[in-house]
Design a protein around this motif. Sequence first.
Motif, mmCIF file in Angstrom:
data_model
loop_
_atom_site.group_PDB
_atom_site.id
_atom_site.type_symbol
_atom_site.label_atom_id
_atom_site.label_comp_id
_atom_site.label_asym_id
_atom_site.label_seq_id
_atom_site.Cartn_x
_atom_site.Cartn_y
_atom_site.Cartn_z
ATOM 1 N N ARG A 52 11.044 0.860 -2.746
ATOM 2 C CA ARG A 52 10.192 1.258 -1.629
ATOM 3 C C ARG A 52 8.762 1.008 -2.093
ATOM 4 N N ALA A 53 8.007 0.284 -1.285
ATOM 5 C CA ALA A 53 6.606 0.011 -1.615
ATOM 6 C C ALA A 53 5.725 0.720 -0.598
ATOM 7 N N GLN A 54 4.645 1.307 -1.098
ATOM 8 C CA GLN A 54 3.702 2.011 -0.234
ATOM 9 C C GLN A 54 2.315 1.418 -0.468
ATOM 10 N N VAL A 55 1.676 1.024 0.629
ATOM 11 C CA VAL A 55 0.322 0.478 0.585
ATOM 12 C C VAL A 55 -0.610 1.526 1.186
ATOM 13 N N THR A 56 -1.665 1.855 0.444
ATOM 14 C CA THR A 56 -2.625 2.858 0.894
ATOM 15 C C THR A 56 -4.000 2.218 1.047
#
Length: 122
Positions: A34-38
Motif C-alpha cells: 500500500r502506497a500513500q502520497v501526502t
Amino acid sequence: MFELSKEFRFDAAHTLNRAIETDSSRRIHGHSYRAQVTVRGTPDPETGMIVDLGMLSRLMEDARQALDHHFLDEVEGLGPATMENLSAWIWRRLDGQVTGLACVAVYRDSSGETCRYFGPAI
C-alpha cells in the motif's frame, strides 16, 4: 497548513539479497503493498483545494500501473526492490508534477512494516 493523503495498492514480486533469511529472499516471492502520497500546503482560495484529487489520482495511477503485478527487479530506475527504494521511486515519479509533495510511504500491512520518504536531503 493542511496535509492531504491518497493511497493506492499494488501486488508485485521480487528477489532480494540480504544477510538473513537468504534462501527465501533470493527466490522470487511477492508482497501486497500500500502506497500513500501526502501533499502539504494551503488551499487555493479559488478552488479550496491543496491539490485536485482527480489529477493526483491520475498521476498515482501511472505509478501504480508501473508496479502492480510486475517483477520489481526489472522496473527501470528502482534498484533492489526494498521499501526504501519503492518509496523513493514513487517520489521521483511524482516530483515536479505534484505541488506540495511532502511524503511517500510504502506499507506492507501483512508484516506491519512501513517506510516513509520525505524527499532528497538538501
